[in-house]
Structure formats: structure tokens, C-alpha cells
Design an enzyme around this catalytic site. Structure first.
Site, PDB file in Angstrom:
ATOM      1  N   LEU A 190      -6.513   5.139   8.060  1.00 40.03           N
ATOM      2  CA  LEU A 190      -7.473   6.073   7.485  1.00 40.03           C
ATOM      3  C   LEU A 190      -7.953   7.070   8.536  1.00 40.03           C
ATOM      4  O   LEU A 190      -8.264   8.217   8.224  1.00 40.03           O
ATOM      5  CB  LEU A 190      -8.669   5.320   6.898  1.00 40.03           C
ATOM      6  CG  LEU A 190      -8.384   4.383   5.737  1.00 40.03           C
ATOM      7  CD1 LEU A 190      -9.682   3.745   5.244  1.00 40.03           C
ATOM      8  CD2 LEU A 190      -7.681   5.108   4.607  1.00 40.03           C
ATOM      9  N   GLU A 191      -8.012   6.624   9.784  1.00 41.67           N
ATOM     10  CA  GLU A 191      -8.402   7.522  10.872  1.00 41.67           C
ATOM     11  C   GLU A 191      -7.475   8.732  10.940  1.00 41.67           C
ATOM     12  O   GLU A 191      -7.924   9.862  11.177  1.00 41.67           O
ATOM     13  CB  GLU A 191      -8.366   6.783  12.218  1.00 41.67           C
ATOM     14  CG  GLU A 191      -9.417   5.709  12.375  1.00 41.67           C
ATOM     15  CD  GLU A 191      -9.042   4.335  11.803  1.00 41.67           C
ATOM     16  OE1 GLU A 191      -9.727   3.364  12.174  1.00 41.67           O
ATOM     17  OE2 GLU A 191      -8.106   4.241  10.995  1.00 41.67           O
TER      18      GLU A 191
ATOM     19  N   GLU B 121       0.838  -1.202   0.000  1.00 41.59           N
ATOM     20  CA  GLU B 121       0.000   0.000   0.000  1.00 41.59           C
ATOM     21  C   GLU B 121       0.875   1.256   0.000  1.00 41.59           C
ATOM     22  O   GLU B 121       0.563   2.241  -0.668  1.00 41.59           O
ATOM     23  CB  GLU B 121      -0.924   0.028   1.229  1.00 41.59           C
ATOM     24  CG  GLU B 121      -1.998  -1.037   1.216  1.00 41.59           C
ATOM     25  CD  GLU B 121      -2.826  -1.033   2.488  1.00 41.59           C
ATOM     26  OE1 GLU B 121      -4.063  -0.999   2.361  1.00 41.59           O
ATOM     27  OE2 GLU B 121      -2.248  -1.054   3.598  1.00 41.59           O
TER      28      GLU B 121
ATOM     29  N   TYR C 187     -15.329  26.058  -2.361  1.00 45.46           N
ATOM     30  CA  TYR C 187     -15.215  24.596  -2.378  1.00 45.46           C
ATOM     31  C   TYR C 187     -13.801  24.187  -2.763  1.00 45.46           C
ATOM     32  O   TYR C 187     -13.280  23.200  -2.261  1.00 45.46           O
ATOM     33  CB  TYR C 187     -16.171  23.975  -3.401  1.00 45.46           C
ATOM     34  CG  TYR C 187     -17.614  24.314  -3.207  1.00 45.46           C
ATOM     35  CD1 TYR C 187     -18.350  23.747  -2.180  1.00 45.46           C
ATOM     36  CD2 TYR C 187     -18.265  25.191  -4.072  1.00 45.46           C
ATOM     37  CE1 TYR C 187     -19.693  24.043  -2.008  1.00 45.46           C
ATOM     38  CE2 TYR C 187     -19.600  25.493  -3.909  1.00 45.46           C
ATOM     39  CZ  TYR C 187     -20.314  24.914  -2.874  1.00 45.46           C
ATOM     40  OH  TYR C 187     -21.624  25.215  -2.711  1.00 45.46           O
TER      41      TYR C 187
ATOM     42  N   LYS D 256     -11.602   3.306   1.087  1.00 45.84           N
ATOM     43  CA  LYS D 256     -10.684   2.553   0.225  1.00 45.84           C
ATOM     44  C   LYS D 256     -11.528   1.612  -0.614  1.00 45.84           C
ATOM     45  O   LYS D 256     -12.084   0.646  -0.091  1.00 45.84           O
ATOM     46  CB  LYS D 256      -9.748   1.688   1.072  1.00 45.84           C
ATOM     47  CG  LYS D 256      -8.561   2.330   1.678  1.00 45.84           C
ATOM     48  CD  LYS D 256      -7.846   1.229   2.477  1.00 45.84           C
ATOM     49  CE  LYS D 256      -6.421   1.559   2.742  1.00 45.84           C
ATOM     50  NZ  LYS D 256      -5.770   0.520   3.557  1.00 45.84           N
TER      51      LYS D 256
END
Length: 191
Positions: free
Chosen positions: A138-139, A87, A119, A165
């Protein structure tokens, strides 16, 4: 203290009473009940204005934040996050959704960009984090996005960040696996 709670109890009682009558008389209509509930809250001065950013909890424990918000959906970036060596070496696609609560009334009235948050500014923060330095979790990616947005734009009172993911090694078919966090201005941790 009881005196300060009395209007709250009276308002809640009125709302429940009207709901019961509507059901008994077969007049139950969600739209009417919602409008009546808003009217009761306004009359009882419970500070539920349309631009407030209050929050409530659902029966399942999910948080609902009320008020105006900027919405960014389906942002896609290639990053190198994860605990597995492949990864971090090959990278993968990440899907990001952002909700940013802020008062949009001034921009709605003036129709000027300087009265809101672009944006593209939030998009750039997300891109820089996801395409930037790798994180194991991911946190951590979500937390970095949230803290950066809240630190940079003081007019944003809360953010919800979803990081997914789509290409994850699991036995079975999934759209994506991921995390979702909600952070309020009061919970910003300076990094």
C-alpha cells in the site's frame, strides 16, 4: 542571529503570558485565545497568512499543514494490490482519501474552474493508479498517487494520501487497515 530571533521570542512570550492570564482569571476561551494568537503572529510579522502552506508538528509527532486544500474522501476502487497471490488474482476494494494543499483564494474570488484544480482530475489520477498496475505494498500505491499529483499539478504544495484495505485477513473486526503518507513538493521523487 539573536537579533533575528528576538521578535519570535517576544511573540511566543506574549502568547504564553496572555494564556496564563486567561487561565488565572477564569477567562480561558479557546476561540478568544486562537484569535489572539493569530493577531499576535500577524503583528509580529511571522508570515502566517491564511493561504500559506506551512506545517507544524503536534506533541505526538503528527504533522499539521496549514492553508487551503482540496479534499477527496471515501474514494472506492477495485484493485489487485498485495503480496498474497489471491490478492493479485481476485483483487479487492481499496478506500482512498486525498488532501491536496493549494491556494484556493483566486478560485474563491473568481468562481471560475480554471482558477483551481478540478476534483475530478485528482480523482482520475487515484482511479488510474488503484485500478492500474498491481503493487505489492500500500505504501507504493500511496507514493505513486502522491508523486503523480505533485508532478502533474505544480500549484499543489503538499498532499496527504490515505490508502485502506477494508477486507484484510486478521483475527478481529476492523473498519480497514492501511497507510497514510504526506509528501511536499520539495520531497517529490521523479519516477
Amino acid at each position: 542571529m539573536l537579533k533575528s530571533l528576538l521578535p519570535w521570542f517576544v511573540c511566543r512570550y506574549l502568547i504564553l503570558l496572555v494564556g496564563k492570564i486567561l487561565v488565572q482569571e477564569n477567562l480561558f476561551n479557546f476561540k478568544f485565545l486562537s484569535l489572539f494568537t493569530l493577531l499576535i503572529k500577524e503583528v509580529c510579522s511571522l508570515n502566517f497568512s491564511s493561504t500559506s502552506n506551512s506545517s507544524t508538528m503536534t506533541s505526538s509527532g503528527a504533522e499539521i499543514i496549514n492553508g487551503d486544500k482540496l479534499v477527496l474522501r471515501g474514494l472506492k476502487f477495485h484493485g489487485f494490490h498485495g503480496v498474497k497471490p489471491e490478492e493479485q488474482k481476485l483483487g479487492q476494494k481499496f478506500l482512498i482519501d486525498v488532501d491536496a494543499w493549494t491556494d484556493l483564494q483566486a478560485a474563491g474570488i473568481s468562481d471560475h474552474l480554471q482558477d483551481t484544480i478540478s476534483y475530478t482530475a485528482i480523482y482520475s489520477i487515484v482511479r488510474d493508479v488503484v485500478e492500474g498496475a498491481p503493487h505489492n505494498l500500500l505504501e507504493s500505491v500511496a507514493e505513486r498517487i502522491a508523486s503523480t499529483v505533485l508532478s502533474k499539478y505544480t500549484q499543489i504544495s503538499a498532499v496527504r494520501i490515505k490508502v485502506g484495505k477494508p477486507h484484510v485477513a486478521v483475527l478481529g473486526s476492523v473498519d480497514y487497515l492501511g497507510v497514510e503518507i504526506t509528501r511536499h513538493r520539495s520531497s517529490v521523487v521523479q519516477s
